[in-house]
Scaffold this active site. Structure first.
Site, PDB file in Angstrom:
ATOM      1  N   HIS A 182       7.806   6.199 -13.467  1.00  0.00           N
ATOM      2  CA  HIS A 182       7.901   4.974 -14.255  1.00  0.00           C
ATOM      3  C   HIS A 182       9.258   4.839 -14.916  1.00  0.00           C
ATOM      4  O   HIS A 182       9.892   3.784 -14.881  1.00  0.00           O
ATOM      5  CB  HIS A 182       6.810   4.962 -15.336  1.00  0.00           C
ATOM      6  N   ARG A 284       6.828  -5.624  -5.214  1.00  0.00           N
ATOM      7  CA  ARG A 284       5.900  -4.488  -5.158  1.00  0.00           C
ATOM      8  C   ARG A 284       4.808  -4.693  -6.206  1.00  0.00           C
ATOM      9  O   ARG A 284       4.976  -4.310  -7.364  1.00  0.00           O
ATOM     10  CB  ARG A 284       6.664  -3.186  -5.400  1.00  0.00           C
ATOM     11  N   ARG A 320       4.119  -8.173  -1.504  1.00  0.00           N
ATOM     12  CA  ARG A 320       3.409  -7.135  -0.767  1.00  0.00           C
ATOM     13  C   ARG A 320       2.068  -6.836  -1.443  1.00  0.00           C
ATOM     14  O   ARG A 320       1.992  -6.736  -2.665  1.00  0.00           O
ATOM     15  CB  ARG A 320       4.244  -5.855  -0.693  1.00  0.00           C
ATOM     16  N   ASN A 439      12.256   3.448   4.156  1.00  0.00           N
ATOM     17  CA  ASN A 439      11.979   4.672   3.409  1.00  0.00           C
ATOM     18  C   ASN A 439      10.888   5.492   4.090  1.00  0.00           C
ATOM     19  O   ASN A 439      11.067   6.671   4.409  1.00  0.00           O
ATOM     20  CB  ASN A 439      11.569   4.339   1.976  1.00  0.00           C
ATOM     21  N   CYS A 487      13.842  -4.378   4.123  1.00  0.00           N
ATOM     22  CA  CYS A 487      13.740  -4.307   2.669  1.00  0.00           C
ATOM     23  C   CYS A 487      13.820  -2.870   2.168  1.00  0.00           C
ATOM     24  O   CYS A 487      13.663  -2.619   0.977  1.00  0.00           O
ATOM     25  CB  CYS A 487      12.445  -4.958   2.183  1.00  0.00           C
TER      26      CYS A 487
END
Length: 529
Positions: A182, A284, A320, A439, A487
Site C-alpha cells: 500500500h 486497477r 479492469r 508484468n 499497459c
C-alpha cells in the site's frame, strides 16, 4: 566517487532524494501488569475508540483513494472477532496490551509467513493498527517525522505516509517492504522516491542519505560526487512529475501513438489535467477499495467509477475487473493457496463467485452511461472465460434496462498476460480488444518471479523472448482486426519503446509521471508526427 556505504534494493522509479535520515522507532511491545479485568476491558475499548477517532480525522484530511486504506484499518479496529479474541485473553488474566497483541498475532503471522511478498506486505496494515492501539494504551501519540527527511525503517505504515507532508521533498528507504505494498503504491502515485529490500543496516538519525528510486540505490554519507553523478542521469522528484498545460493531448500522443495512463486510485490523477493524455488505459479497481465489504457495495463502486469517468471528460476509460487473488488477497482470496499466482485469481476467481462479478458488472454498466467505459478481464487463459463474462454482462444489462436504469454496454477486452492466451490469441474472437500485461506475462514466460531477487536476473534476461512473443501477438491481433495495446511496466521503460513500436504497438498506457519521458523517447524515435 566517495567511500560512502552503498546498499542495493528495488526502486519505485520516482527519481532521487537526499536528506537527513529519520530512523523509525522499533515496533512497540506491550508492558506487563494487569488491573482488574473490568478496568482492562475499559482501557482497551477506550484505546480502540481513540484510535478510530484519530484515523477518522486523518481520513477527512486526505484524498478519497488514500482514505480507503485508512477505512480498512478502521474496519479492522471495529472487527468484533478481534475484540472478542482480546476479551478472551483478558478473561484469562492478560492485561489490555498483551491481550490486544495476542488477538492480532494470528492475523499478522498469517500475512508475514506467506510465500508471496505482496501478501506479506499487507501485514504492515495490521502492525500499524496494533501499534496505534498500544500507543493509545500507553498514552504515546503516533509521531510524524521532520519534513524533507529520508524515512529509514523495516517497513512503513500507510497511515504514517498519509499523515506526513511530502511537498518539500524526502524519501523512503526500507530494509524489507514490497514495491506492491500500500505505501509503495501511495509513494508512486505522489512521486515520492522509495527503495525497498535493502536488507538490515545501521544508520543514526540525521545521517545524510541519498536514495535513487530509479536505480534502487541507497547511499549513506553521500559525497558531492555521488549526488553530481546521479544528477547527470536523473532528476530530483520535484522535476519528474511534469506539470502539463491543458489541451496538450495531441503533443503527448506522439502522432499515431495513443498515450493513456494507468491509475490505481483518485490520487493518481489529482494533479493531472485530462487534456494531457488520451484517456485511462488501465484502472486497477482492486486498489480503489480496501475492505471485503466493498466488493458487495454496488453503489460505492458506481460512485468511484463515475468520478473517474467524469475526470476523463469524454476520453475512454478502461476499467479492469477486480484482479483478486495472487498478490492481492483482499477478502482472503488466495491467502491459503500454496502458490496463489498460479491459483484461483483474476477472472477465474470472479467466475467462481458470480455474485461478486454481477455486482461489479452492474456498477460498470451504470457508469458507462456517463462516458466511454471499456471493461478489461484479468488473467484470461481460455476463450470460454471471455464468453461467460460477456454473457453475464448481457444478463445484467437486460435486468437493469427492465428497471429503467440508464446503462451502456461496454466493449469487453482481455489482458494478455498468460502465455497460453498469447499463443492462441486467434481463438479469442469474443474479445473486443487486447491489452498486454507484461508484468505477469514476463513472469510466467520466464518462470521467474520479478519480485524475487534470487531470480531477478533470469527475469531480465528473458526480455528478448518477451519482445518476440509480443511481436507475434500483435501481428495476430492485427490480422483479427482488433485493437491491441500495452499497459504493463515494459511500456514505461524507454529502452524498450522502439522495439514495441516496431512490433506494431500504437496504444501505450503508463503511469502519469512517465508520460513526459515516453513522449521524449517517441519523439527521438521519429514518432512525434
Amino acid at each position: 566517487m566517495s567511500g560512502a556505504l552503498r546498499l542495493q534494493g528495488q526502486g519505485n522509479g520516482c527519481g532521487y532524494a537526499t536528506g537527513p535520515a529519520h530512523v523509525a522507532a522499533e515496533p512497540l511491545s506491550p508492558h506487563g501488569g494487569q488491573a482488574s479485568p473490568s478496568l482492562e476491558f475499559e482501557n482497551l475499548n477506550r484505546a480502540i475508540a481513540g484510535s478510530v477517532a484519530s484515523l477518522e480525522t486523518l481520513m477527512a484530511l486526505t484524498d478519497p483513494a488514500s482514505a480507503d486504506i485508512l477505512e480498512f484499518q478502521i474496519e479492522m479496529l471495529r472487527d468484533p472477532v478481534i475484540g472478542e479474541m482480546a476479551a478472551e485473553q483478558i478473561g484469562k488474566g492478560q492485561n489490555a496490551a498483551f491481550a490486544w497483541v495476542a488477538a492480532l498475532e494470528e492475523y499478522i503471522a498469517g500475512f508475514e509467513q506467506s510465500e508471496d511478498e505482496d501478501i506479506r506486505a499487507r501485514a504492515v496494515d495490521m502492525i500499524d493498527i496494533r501499534d496505534r492501539v498500544l500507543r493509545a494504551l500507553e498514552g504515546v501519540p503516533a509521531a510524524d517525522f521532520p519534513v524533507g527527511s529520508i524515512f529509514v525503517g523495516r517497513d512503513m505504515a500507510p497511515s504514517l505516509f498519509l499523515a506526513h507532508d511530502w511537498t518539500d521533498g524526502g524519501g523512503i528507504a526500507l530494509e524489507a517492504g514490497s514495491t506492491a505494498s500500500h505505501v509503495a503504491l501511495l509513494a508512486r502515485a505522489r512521486g515520492v522516491p522509495m527503495v525497498v529490500g535493502i536488507g538490515n543496516f545501521s544508520v543514526e538519525t540525521a545521517t545524510p542519505v541519498l536514495i535513487d528510486g530509479d536505480g534502487g540505490l541507497v547511499v549513506v554519507h553521500p559525497g558531492d560526487a555521488d549526488i553530481a553523478a546521479l544528477a547527470r542521469f536523473a532528476r530530483p522528484v520535484a522535476d519528474i512529475t511534469p506539470v502539463f498545460e491543458s489541451g496538450s493531448a495531441r503533443a503527448l500522443s506522439a502522432g499515431d501513438v495513443e498515450l493513456l495512463v494507468n491509475i490505481s486510485g483518485i490520487a493518481d490523477i489529482r494533479n493531472l489535467d485530462p487534456g494531457t493524455c488520451d484517456g485511462i488505459g488501465l484502472l486497477r479497481t482492486e486498489f480503489l477499495i480496501s475492505s471485503a465489504a466493498d466488493l458487495a457495495n454496488e453503489e460505492k463502486q458506481f460512485q468511484l467509477y463515475c468520478e473517474i469517468v467524469k475526470w476523463a471528460a469524454g476520453r475512454p476509460v478502461t476499467i479492469r475487473l477486480f484482479d483478486l487473488g495472487g498478490d492481492k488477497p483482499l477478502g482472503g482470496f488466495g491467502v491459503d493457496e500454496r502458490n496463489p499466482f498460479l491459483g484461483l485469481r483474476g477472472i477465474r476467481l470472479l467466475l467462481s463467485m458470480p455474485v461478486m462479478l454481477r455486482i461489479q458488472a452492474r456498477a460498470l454498466l451504470r457508469a458507462g452511461a456517463f462516458g466511454e467505459v471499456k471493461v478489461l478481464l484479468p488473467m484470461v487463459t481460455f476463450p470460454r472465460e471471455v464468453e461467460d463474462t460477456r454473457r453475464l454482462f448481457e444478463e445484467e444489462a437486460a435486468s437493469l434496462a427492465q428497471r429503467h436504469i440508464a446503462i451502456s454496454m461496454p466493449a469487453i477486452g482481455m489482458m494478455v498476460e498468460v502465455p497460453a492466451a498469447a499463443i492462441m490469441l486467434d481463438t479469442f474472437e469474443q474479445a473486443d480488444f487486447f491489452s498486454l500485461g507484461t508484468n505477469d506475462l514476463a513472469q510466467y514466460l520466464s518462470a521467474a518471479a520479478r519480485d524475487n531477487p534470487l531470480v531477478a536476473d533470469l527475469h531480465r534476461q528473458a526480455a528478448p523472448a518477451l519482445l518476440r512473443l509480443i511481436a507475434q501477438t500483435v501481428a495476430v491481433a492485427q490480422d483479427m482486426g482488433k485493437p491491441i495495446g500495452i499497459c504493463g511496466d515494459l511500456a514505461g521503460r524507454p529502452e524498450y519503446l522502439p522495439s514495441l513500436i516496431a512490433s506494431g504497438i500504437r496504444q501505450i498506457s503508463v503511469a502519469p509521471a512517465q508520460l513526459a519521458a515516453v513522449k521524449t523517447t517517441l519523439a527521438q524515435a521519429g514518432m512525434d508526427g
